[in-house]
Scaffold this motif. Structure first.
Motif, PDB file in Angstrom:
ATOM      1  N   LEU A 149       1.116  -1.403   0.319  1.00  0.00           N
ATOM      2  CA  LEU A 149      -0.165   0.131   0.545  1.00  0.00           C
ATOM      3  C   LEU A 149       0.788   1.053   0.074  1.00  0.00           C
ATOM      4  CD1 LEU A 149      -2.084  -2.011   1.161  1.00  0.00           C
ATOM      5  CD2 LEU A 149      -3.256  -0.208   2.632  1.00  0.00           C
ATOM      6  N   GLN A 150       0.456   1.759  -1.132  1.00  0.00           N
ATOM      7  CA  GLN A 150       1.873   3.493  -1.152  1.00  0.00           C
ATOM      8  C   GLN A 150       0.581   4.275  -1.399  1.00  0.00           C
ATOM      9  OE1 GLN A 150       4.540   2.794  -1.633  1.00  0.00           O
ATOM     10  NE2 GLN A 150       5.529   5.508  -1.805  1.00  0.00           N
ATOM     11  N   ALA A 151       0.899   5.441   0.123  1.00  0.00           N
ATOM     12  CA  ALA A 151      -0.006   6.270   0.288  1.00  0.00           C
ATOM     13  C   ALA A 151       0.369   7.987  -0.190  1.00  0.00           C
ATOM     14  CB  ALA A 151      -0.297   6.625   1.967  1.00  0.00           C
ATOM     15  N   SER A 152      -0.016   8.544  -0.508  1.00  0.00           N
ATOM     16  CA  SER A 152       0.804   9.660  -1.309  1.00  0.00           C
ATOM     17  C   SER A 152      -0.096  10.905  -1.312  1.00  0.00           C
ATOM     18  CB  SER A 152       1.092   9.321  -2.631  1.00  0.00           C
ATOM     19  OG  SER A 152      -0.248   8.952  -3.103  1.00  0.00           O
ATOM     20  N   GLY A 153       0.168  12.368  -1.382  1.00  0.00           N
ATOM     21  CA  GLY A 153      -0.491  13.404  -1.620  1.00  0.00           C
ATOM     22  C   GLY A 153      -0.443  14.565  -0.430  1.00  0.00           C
ATOM     23  N   GLY A 154      -0.198  13.697   0.751  1.00  0.00           N
ATOM     24  CA  GLY A 154      -0.082  14.985   1.916  1.00  0.00           C
ATOM     25  C   GLY A 154       0.520  16.219   1.485  1.00  0.00           C
ATOM     26  N   GLY A 155       1.106  17.079   2.384  1.00  0.00           N
ATOM     27  CA  GLY A 155       1.806  18.761   1.737  1.00  0.00           C
ATOM     28  C   GLY A 155       1.601  19.490   3.168  1.00  0.00           C
ATOM     29  N   LEU A 156       1.739  20.208   2.913  1.00  0.00           N
ATOM     30  CA  LEU A 156       1.303  21.776   3.594  1.00  0.00           C
ATOM     31  C   LEU A 156       0.547  22.672   3.191  1.00  0.00           C
ATOM     32  CD1 LEU A 156       1.592  23.736   6.146  1.00  0.00           C
ATOM     33  CD2 LEU A 156       3.430  24.987   4.399  1.00  0.00           C
ATOM     34  N   VAL A 157      -1.090  22.878   3.886  1.00  0.00           N
ATOM     35  CA  VAL A 157      -2.619  23.546   3.463  1.00  0.00           C
ATOM     36  C   VAL A 157      -2.344  24.491   4.605  1.00  0.00           C
ATOM     37  CG1 VAL A 157      -3.592  21.918   3.989  1.00  0.00           C
ATOM     38  CG2 VAL A 157      -4.353  23.560   2.036  1.00  0.00           C
ATOM     39  N   GLN A 158      -3.339  25.094   4.702  1.00  0.00           N
ATOM     40  CA  GLN A 158      -4.239  26.798   4.764  1.00  0.00           C
ATOM     41  C   GLN A 158      -4.796  26.127   6.176  1.00  0.00           C
ATOM     42  OE1 GLN A 158      -4.224  30.646   3.391  1.00  0.00           O
ATOM     43  NE2 GLN A 158      -1.749  30.661   4.218  1.00  0.00           N
ATOM     44  N   ARG A 187     -12.915   4.212  -2.431  1.00  0.00           N
ATOM     45  CA  ARG A 187     -12.347   3.546  -3.242  1.00  0.00           C
ATOM     46  C   ARG A 187     -12.327   3.222  -4.521  1.00  0.00           C
ATOM     47  NH1 ARG A 187     -12.086  -1.303   0.187  1.00  0.00           N
ATOM     48  NH2 ARG A 187     -11.252  -2.468  -1.439  1.00  0.00           N
ATOM     49  N   ASP A 188     -11.760   3.316  -5.655  1.00  0.00           N
ATOM     50  CA  ASP A 188     -12.314   2.841  -6.866  1.00  0.00           C
ATOM     51  C   ASP A 188     -11.426   1.578  -7.417  1.00  0.00           C
ATOM     52  OD1 ASP A 188     -11.785   2.793  -9.717  1.00  0.00           O
ATOM     53  OD2 ASP A 188     -11.423   5.095 -10.464  1.00  0.00           O
ATOM     54  N   ASN A 189     -11.620   0.301  -7.470  1.00  0.00           N
ATOM     55  CA  ASN A 189     -11.216  -1.554  -7.030  1.00  0.00           C
ATOM     56  C   ASN A 189     -10.399  -1.648  -9.053  1.00  0.00           C
ATOM     57  OD1 ASN A 189     -12.242  -1.605  -4.814  1.00  0.00           O
ATOM     58  ND2 ASN A 189     -13.721  -2.741  -5.231  1.00  0.00           N
ATOM     59  N   ALA A 190     -10.748  -0.537  -9.700  1.00  0.00           N
ATOM     60  CA  ALA A 190     -10.858  -0.717 -11.143  1.00  0.00           C
ATOM     61  C   ALA A 190      -8.892  -0.089 -11.488  1.00  0.00           C
ATOM     62  CB  ALA A 190     -11.624  -0.153 -12.188  1.00  0.00           C
ATOM     63  N   LYS A 191      -8.755   1.412 -10.204  1.00  0.00           N
ATOM     64  CA  LYS A 191      -7.772   1.674 -10.140  1.00  0.00           C
ATOM     65  C   LYS A 191      -7.177   0.874  -8.697  1.00  0.00           C
ATOM     66  CE  LYS A 191      -8.899   5.633 -12.949  1.00  0.00           C
ATOM     67  NZ  LYS A 191      -9.426   7.337 -12.626  1.00  0.00           N
ATOM     68  N   ASN A 192      -7.256   0.201  -7.787  1.00  0.00           N
ATOM     69  CA  ASN A 192      -6.403  -0.257  -6.571  1.00  0.00           C
ATOM     70  C   ASN A 192      -6.334   0.875  -6.661  1.00  0.00           C
ATOM     71  OD1 ASN A 192      -7.296  -2.938  -7.530  1.00  0.00           O
ATOM     72  ND2 ASN A 192      -5.195  -3.150  -8.656  1.00  0.00           N
ATOM     73  N   THR A 193      -7.653   1.818  -6.000  1.00  0.00           N
ATOM     74  CA  THR A 193      -6.868   3.037  -5.188  1.00  0.00           C
ATOM     75  C   THR A 193      -7.836   3.169  -4.062  1.00  0.00           C
ATOM     76  OG1 THR A 193      -5.128   3.965  -7.081  1.00  0.00           O
ATOM     77  CG2 THR A 193      -5.940   5.539  -5.497  1.00  0.00           C
ATOM     78  N   VAL A 194      -7.826   3.776  -3.275  1.00  0.00           N
ATOM     79  CA  VAL A 194      -8.512   3.805  -1.791  1.00  0.00           C
ATOM     80  C   VAL A 194      -7.770   6.272  -1.940  1.00  0.00           C
ATOM     81  CG1 VAL A 194      -9.401   4.385   0.080  1.00  0.00           C
ATOM     82  CG2 VAL A 194      -8.843   2.080  -0.496  1.00  0.00           C
ATOM     83  N   TYR A 195      -8.927   6.824  -2.002  1.00  0.00           N
ATOM     84  CA  TYR A 195      -9.089   8.453  -1.624  1.00  0.00           C
ATOM     85  C   TYR A 195      -9.043   8.511  -0.540  1.00  0.00           C
ATOM     86  CZ  TYR A 195      -9.134   7.743  -6.358  1.00  0.00           C
ATOM     87  OH  TYR A 195      -8.514   6.762  -7.624  1.00  0.00           O
ATOM     88  N   LEU A 196      -8.928  10.015   0.035  1.00  0.00           N
ATOM     89  CA  LEU A 196      -9.118  10.281   1.125  1.00  0.00           C
ATOM     90  C   LEU A 196      -9.464  11.239   1.022  1.00  0.00           C
ATOM     91  CD1 LEU A 196     -10.599  10.235   4.230  1.00  0.00           C
ATOM     92  CD2 LEU A 196      -8.364  10.845   4.696  1.00  0.00           C
ATOM     93  N   GLN A 197     -10.902  12.765   1.063  1.00  0.00           N
ATOM     94  CA  GLN A 197     -10.851  13.542   0.825  1.00  0.00           C
ATOM     95  C   GLN A 197     -10.642  14.312   1.779  1.00  0.00           C
ATOM     96  OE1 GLN A 197     -10.723  15.218  -2.669  1.00  0.00           O
ATOM     97  NE2 GLN A 197     -10.932  17.437  -1.183  1.00  0.00           N
ATOM     98  N   MET A 198     -10.514  15.689   2.153  1.00  0.00           N
ATOM     99  CA  MET A 198     -10.123  16.407   3.131  1.00  0.00           C
ATOM    100  C   MET A 198     -10.137  17.692   3.248  1.00  0.00           C
ATOM    101  SD  MET A 198      -6.915  14.354   5.295  1.00  0.00           S
ATOM    102  CE  MET A 198      -5.583  15.360   3.729  1.00  0.00           C
ATOM    103  N   ASN A 199     -11.708  17.757   3.284  1.00  0.00           N
ATOM    104  CA  ASN A 199     -12.113  19.536   3.481  1.00  0.00           C
ATOM    105  C   ASN A 199     -12.302  20.301   4.814  1.00  0.00           C
ATOM    106  OD1 ASN A 199     -12.171  18.988   0.768  1.00  0.00           O
ATOM    107  ND2 ASN A 199     -14.795  18.523   0.830  1.00  0.00           N
ATOM    108  N   SER A 200     -12.024  21.355   4.495  1.00  0.00           N
ATOM    109  CA  SER A 200     -12.249  22.527   5.743  1.00  0.00           C
ATOM    110  C   SER A 200     -11.515  21.824   7.214  1.00  0.00           C
ATOM    111  CB  SER A 200     -13.191  22.221   6.884  1.00  0.00           C
ATOM    112  OG  SER A 200     -15.207  22.596   5.293  1.00  0.00           O
ATOM    113  N   LEU A 201      -9.993  21.942   6.311  1.00  0.00           N
ATOM    114  CA  LEU A 201      -8.692  21.285   7.421  1.00  0.00           C
ATOM    115  C   LEU A 201      -8.785  22.101   8.677  1.00  0.00           C
ATOM    116  CD1 LEU A 201      -6.355  19.743   4.732  1.00  0.00           C
ATOM    117  CD2 LEU A 201      -7.412  18.763   6.231  1.00  0.00           C
ATOM    118  N   LYS A 202      -8.003  21.887   9.617  1.00  0.00           N
ATOM    119  CA  LYS A 202      -8.042  22.476  10.906  1.00  0.00           C
ATOM    120  C   LYS A 202      -6.393  22.192  11.221  1.00  0.00           C
ATOM    121  CE  LYS A 202     -12.629  21.892  12.729  1.00  0.00           C
ATOM    122  NZ  LYS A 202     -13.237  21.195  13.481  1.00  0.00           N
ATOM    123  N   PRO A 203      -5.832  22.662  12.038  1.00  0.00           N
ATOM    124  CA  PRO A 203      -4.236  22.279  12.676  1.00  0.00           C
ATOM    125  C   PRO A 203      -4.154  21.291  13.013  1.00  0.00           C
ATOM    126  CG  PRO A 203      -4.884  25.305  13.016  1.00  0.00           C
ATOM    127  CD  PRO A 203      -6.169  23.972  12.323  1.00  0.00           C
TER     128      PRO A 203
END
Length: 125
Positions: free
Chosen positions: A2-11, A70-86
């Motif tokens: 399993l390979q997670a990606s997409g992290g970073g710095l956001v306000q 999740r998109d099983n055809a792409k073998n990928t799971v997502y986590l959409q994160m909105n209204s992020l807090k510290p």
């Protein structure tokens, strides 16, 4: 693997989408989960989804702000994160587990057998 990606710095108030790409094994038959671990704290549950994607579960702290999919055809799971807090700042991990083809959702570490490396999310105030 399993390979997670997409992290970073956001306000604060911003959005990020994490991805968890799976390979080398048929994970499509397992439930998937996202967990996070902040510095100095224990790993905590964030969200879970059944193998089919038909049911989801969220921690109270992210409910209404985060969406797991999740998109099983792409073998990928997502986590959409909105209204992020510290307080969302943490290393985020994806995991697979439970019984194959189960409709159960799991919020504890011990139910997941396969883990990816983490991706760091930092939310600035």
């Amino acid at each position: 693997q399993l390979q997670a990606s997409g992290g970073g710095l956001v306000q604060a108030g911003g959005s990020l989408r994490l991805s968890c790409a799976v390979s080398g094994r048929t994970y499509n038959k397992y439930g998937m989960g996202w967990f996070r671990q902040a510095l100095g704290k224990e790993r905590e549950f964030v969200a879970a989804i059944t193998w089919s994607g038909s049911d989801t579960l969220y921690s109270d702290s992210v409910k209404g702000r985060f969406t797991i999919s999740r998109d099983n055809a792409k073998n990928t799971v997502y986590l959409q994160m909105n209204s992020l807090k510290p307080e969302d700042t943490a290393v985020y991990y994806c995991a697979a587990g439970g019984n194959p083809w189960s409709t159960e959702l799991h919020a504890t570490n011990d139910k997941y057998s396969y883990w990816g490396q983490g991706t760091l999310v930092t939310v600035s105030s």
